[in-house]
Design an enzyme around this catalytic site. Structure first.
Site, PDB file in Angstrom:
ATOM      1  N   HIS A 146      -2.062   7.124  -5.057  1.00 27.90           N
ATOM      2  CA  HIS A 146      -2.252   6.046  -4.073  1.00 27.90           C
ATOM      3  C   HIS A 146      -2.423   4.734  -4.829  1.00 27.90           C
ATOM      4  O   HIS A 146      -3.045   4.698  -5.893  1.00 27.90           O
ATOM      5  CB  HIS A 146      -3.530   6.326  -3.256  1.00 27.90           C
ATOM      6  N   ASN A 157      -2.823   0.232  -3.899  1.00 31.50           N
ATOM      7  CA  ASN A 157      -2.886  -0.807  -2.881  1.00 31.50           C
ATOM      8  C   ASN A 157      -3.295  -2.105  -3.568  1.00 31.50           C
ATOM      9  O   ASN A 157      -4.238  -2.108  -4.355  1.00 31.50           O
ATOM     10  CB  ASN A 157      -3.929  -0.393  -1.825  1.00 31.50           C
ATOM     11  N   TYR A 158      -2.553  -3.192  -3.320  1.00 37.62           N
ATOM     12  CA  TYR A 158      -2.941  -4.507  -3.836  1.00 37.62           C
ATOM     13  C   TYR A 158      -2.826  -5.513  -2.707  1.00 37.62           C
ATOM     14  O   TYR A 158      -1.808  -5.548  -2.026  1.00 37.62           O
ATOM     15  CB  TYR A 158      -2.089  -4.900  -5.060  1.00 37.62           C
ATOM     16  N   ARG A 159      -3.893  -6.287  -2.497  1.00 39.30           N
ATOM     17  CA  ARG A 159      -3.931  -7.144  -1.308  1.00 39.30           C
ATOM     18  C   ARG A 159      -4.611  -8.489  -1.578  1.00 39.30           C
ATOM     19  O   ARG A 159      -5.414  -8.617  -2.507  1.00 39.30           O
ATOM     20  CB  ARG A 159      -4.647  -6.414  -0.172  1.00 39.30           C
ATOM     21  N   GLY A 198      -3.671  -5.273  17.584  1.00 38.58           N
ATOM     22  CA  GLY A 198      -2.213  -5.319  17.391  1.00 38.58           C
ATOM     23  C   GLY A 198      -1.746  -4.693  16.101  1.00 38.58           C
ATOM     24  O   GLY A 198      -0.587  -4.823  15.722  1.00 38.58           O
ATOM     25  N   SER A 199      -2.650  -3.996  15.376  1.00 42.84           N
ATOM     26  CA  SER A 199      -2.205  -3.384  14.115  1.00 42.84           C
ATOM     27  C   SER A 199      -1.330  -2.172  14.421  1.00 42.84           C
ATOM     28  O   SER A 199      -1.389  -1.599  15.506  1.00 42.84           O
ATOM     29  CB  SER A 199      -3.399  -2.985  13.260  1.00 42.84           C
ATOM     30  N   ARG A 200      -0.523  -1.790  13.439  1.00 35.91           N
ATOM     31  CA  ARG A 200       0.460  -0.737  13.666  1.00 35.91           C
ATOM     32  C   ARG A 200      -0.118   0.597  13.182  1.00 35.91           C
ATOM     33  O   ARG A 200      -0.225   0.853  11.971  1.00 35.91           O
ATOM     34  CB  ARG A 200       1.739  -1.088  12.894  1.00 35.91           C
ATOM     35  N   SER A 219       0.849  -1.181   0.000  1.00 31.83           N
ATOM     36  CA  SER A 219       0.000   0.000   0.000  1.00 31.83           C
ATOM     37  C   SER A 219       0.887   1.235   0.000  1.00 31.83           C
ATOM     38  O   SER A 219       1.903   1.269   0.700  1.00 31.83           O
ATOM     39  CB  SER A 219      -0.853  -0.061   1.266  1.00 31.83           C
TER      40      SER A 219
END
Length: 359
Positions: A163, A165-167, A316-318, A149
């Site tokens: 921008h 993003n590939y997921r 717990g995500s940053r 991302s």
């Protein structure tokens, strides 16, 4: 004689094993040089499972991160990316590459994350609201999510923000069946409209889509215009591009190849536009308009963006990585309206009524 033959065979086997080990070391060295940091899953693990789609996707997002970072760094030689590898105690981790206060880029971030664990109740609810029928076991849904991302905020108001993003997402249901899907997109947010740039950007993305199916670009272009919509303003965030989610057909391999084509189109669709405008002169008024448009960018990302919402709902995500998309500076002025038939009004018109750039 038999012992001599055995000795020869053993010697040959040792030589082959040594050659294979040397080849592995060479391959590992080459991969290390190719990436910005060692992959989250580790090179050995990725090699061991290299035929699995999860491993191929992780290699693709690592390569995309390195490709984009190198292309940006080449345009802004005075600045450098800080590379930050992080771990998530619930499972997985990521690599954040961020360049700040360069000559060309005020802030450019390219993040990779590979996380796994149990889906939070809020995240599962968000997915069910999109029509996913997720059957949990004792209220637990194991998941694996990975993606690359990036948001790039240039200093010059004549260079657009970009921008992409590939997921990839995988969920294991109560009966052991796995649901999987891909999502992503690439979109452009100019401060001022340059038709030539808009056409170049959209044409490059259309070519990537057309390799797979001629129906994809028109469908995902419309989805992008509809998705990046700031409802309370009645305008789009930018001039669009492509956007898709929950893509799970025709087959895993075909969707992966499509995502790969889109990821490979990032550098050619954007870098020529940056090169063309990064030395354009600009006025304090133009810089002010850029700050106001960035305010809109922030509004969309914090209120509507699906990735931001998912990140904030994942235990717990940053947070630093999730909010990397926000610019260093932005501005909100009370009741600001640009004069009619000004350059500022021209971009607003396109944001309110999206255009077809390629026909």
């Amino acid at each position: 004689g038999a012992l001599g033959g055995l000795g020869l065979a053993l010697g040959l086997w040792r030589r082959q094993a040594a050659l294979a080990a040397a080849r592995e070391d060479e391959e590992e060295k080459e991969l290390r040089q190719r990436f910005m940091a060692p992959p989250v899953s580790g090179l050995r693990e990725l090699r061991r499972r290299r035929r699995e789609l999860r491993s191929r996707m992780e290699l693709l997002i690592m390569e995309t991160q390195a490709e984009v970072c190198r292309a940006l760094a080449a345009l802004d030689p005075g600045a450098s990316f800080s590379v930050d590898s992080w771990e998530r105690k619930e499972g997985g981790g990521g690599i954040s590459c961020v360049l700040q206060d360069g000559e060309v880029f005020e802030k450019a971030g390219v993040n990779v994350s590979v996380v796994s664990g149990l889906l939070s109740e809020e995240a599962a609810r968000q997915m069910r609201s999109r029509g996913k029928s997720l059957k949990a076991k004792d209220g637990k849904l194991p998941f694996c999510a990975m993606g690359v991302s990036s948001v790039i905020h240039p200093k010059n108001p004549h260079v657009p923000t970009m921008h992409f993003n590939y997921r990839y997402f995988e969920i294991e249901e109560a009966d052991g069946t796995k649901q999987w899907w891909f999502g992503g997109g690439t979109d452009l947010t100019p401060t001022y409209l340059n038709e030539e740039d808009a056409v170049h950007f959209h044409k490059t993305l259309k070519e990537a889509c057309d390799k797979h199916d001629l129906k994809l670009y028109p469908k995902y272009k419309k989805w992008c215009d509809d998705y990046f919509y700031i409802k309370h303003r009645g305008e789009r965030r930018g001039i669009g591009g492509i956007f898709f989610d929950d893509m799970d057909s025709p087959s895993k391999e075909e969707v992966f190849q499509f995502v790969k084509s889109c990821a490979k189109a990032v550098v050619p669709c954007y870098i020529p536009i940056v090169k063309k405008h990064c030395h354009d002169s600009f006025t304090p008024e133009e810089k002010l308009w850029q700050q106001l448009r960035r305010g809109r960018y922030v509004e969309f990302n914090l209120l509507y963006d699906r990735g931001t919402k998912f990140g904030l709902l994942t235990p717990g995500s940053r947070i630093e990585s999730i909010l990397m998309s926000l610019p260093l500076t932005a501005r909100w002025e009370y009741m600001h309206n640009p004069p009619e038939s000004s350059k500022e009004a021209e971009i607003l018109e396109v944001l309110r009524n999206p255009k077809d750039w390629v026909h």
